[in-house]
Write an enzyme that holds these catalytic residues in place. Sequence first.
Site, PDB file in Angstrom:
ATOM      1  CB  CYS A 195      -0.864  -0.036   1.594  1.00  9.21           C
ATOM      2  SG  CYS A 195      -1.290  -1.173   1.930  1.00  9.21           S
ATOM      3  CG  HIS A 214      -6.147   2.626  -0.220  1.00 10.75           C
ATOM      4  ND1 HIS A 214      -5.032   3.315  -0.070  1.00 10.75           N
ATOM      5  CD2 HIS A 214      -6.061   2.004   0.858  1.00 10.75           C
ATOM      6  CE1 HIS A 214      -3.713   2.387  -0.211  1.00 10.75           C
ATOM      7  NE2 HIS A 214      -4.550   1.818   0.861  1.00 10.75           N
ATOM      8  CB  SER A 239      -9.368   3.670   2.614  1.00  9.32           C
ATOM      9  OG  SER A 239      -8.872   2.759   2.627  1.00  9.32           O
TER      10      SER A 239
END
Lengths: 384, 142
Positions: free
Chosen positions: A83, A332, A207
């Site tokens: 991420c 995201h 998210s």
Amino acid sequence: MRGVSIIGIGQTEVREHWERSLRELAVASITAALDDAGVDRADALYVGNMLSGELTGQEHLATLIADFAGLQGIEALKVEAACGSGGAAVRIGYLAVASGLHDLVIVTGVEKMTDCESDLVTEALAMAGDGDYEAMQGLSFVALNALLMRRYMHEYGVSHEDFAGFSINAHRNAVRNPYAMFHRPITWEEFRSARMISDPINLLDSSPVGDGAATVVLCPEEKAKKFCPTPVTIIASATATDTIALHDRDDPLFLQAAHESAQKAYLQAGVSPEDIEIFELHDAFTIMAALSLEACGFADKGRGVELAKDGEISLEGKIPISTMGGLKGRGHPVGATGVYQIVELVQQLRGKAGANQVESHLGMAQSIGGTGATAITHILQGPN
Amino acid sequence: MARKKRKVKSMSLARHWRLQDERYKLIGRECAACGKKLFPTRDICPHCGSRDLKPYRFAGRGEIYSYSTIYQPPAGYEGFVPYTVALIRLDEGPLITAQLTDVDREGVEIGQRVEMVTRRLREYGPEGLIVYGYKFRPVLKG
Ligand SMILES: [Zn+2]
């Protein structure tokens, strides 16, 4: 080493782009950023991306994107840190320019996540942790964060509702960001009663994944004014890592890598947390927002949630976070997110953040991979 | 569905065979230099840097450090939903990540004593590999 400036930005909306492919999203953001910088070529392209192979069947991604962006022949490499891939790509771009090896560098973050069914996306995201010892036990990435949140609530005696302020703030700011995924504010009651995903984390703690691409163009600080009347300077860039798995940490509730990368960044920039006017943090889950504020010196251990309860994270507060919606409100698209954070900070520091403008000269962005295993921190300074 | 089949093939038997001592017997390492017990297996002690590590079999008992019940699982775990996972502090020191089993979901709490059992972890499709490994259940009283 020399100073590095950002002279161009570009982004696509974050949403389900069913009509646009991975490469088209990337090219759209690159074209926008090159136009913004007033250049049509660069020395290198670094692409932050986590899951192109797993979710779209495409690796060798940076070369593909260079090809379709009309940049045939240039150096092009993909950078992956789960991420945190977007922030990691910015870091590599920074190193390339600061070192003197390149004069003009494009950094793109891109992710295409909505072509796959959600259980496969959930399986793919779990690869951000330890595949053999976390994912194989059936833990989703959400579950790893849920373990942190439950323990946090237990140790510090806070309730799930105490985290509501993070999501409410993010959604409120996303409403006025045309690139954000959500344009609807949420209420405390909605937060409290949202569908459970992995308790105590519910849908509104989390998210949303989505498709999107964001790009920045970097050049040496001393040449920036040639391209851009309002260059934003990267005055610090720092990375640190922690154990890949939660279970190997002495204190899982302290994001050691986030702490160390922030401390290195403060030292490089010659500033302290009190000087930071905006903090684009990695609010993949409400618990990560709280832990990030604590790790980076904005709150004592166990007190991060109080900043949300007291409104100190709002645009008018002491330390505004997620000013364009953050991961929660903007969305995201995992490997792209770290570049979105930088693009949004540049909007703020140029004074071009529209209704969400925070009068500011110094902003910080922190991109996190996994449950805090990689942390990349950048501090940006606005034009003089 | 084509994608799922391809994944099944890539999850080779060898990958799971290599981990059988850990999965079935909870065998980790003990550092000969600093004495720390480690799970999972490593070649280098993260505490002191020593490369002198010996196999060590954990007793398989500990207490819950944190837990979560999963309602939206990754592919391959649909059959267990809802299931509860936990970080467990083993009596010998390290934390371990595992599913809880034979447990009343409502009754789970931090600090609860648990013990290791061997259970089915996941299946790769109807004709695919079945992977077994450790899970933890409440320690039976009495
Ligand atoms: Zn040792």
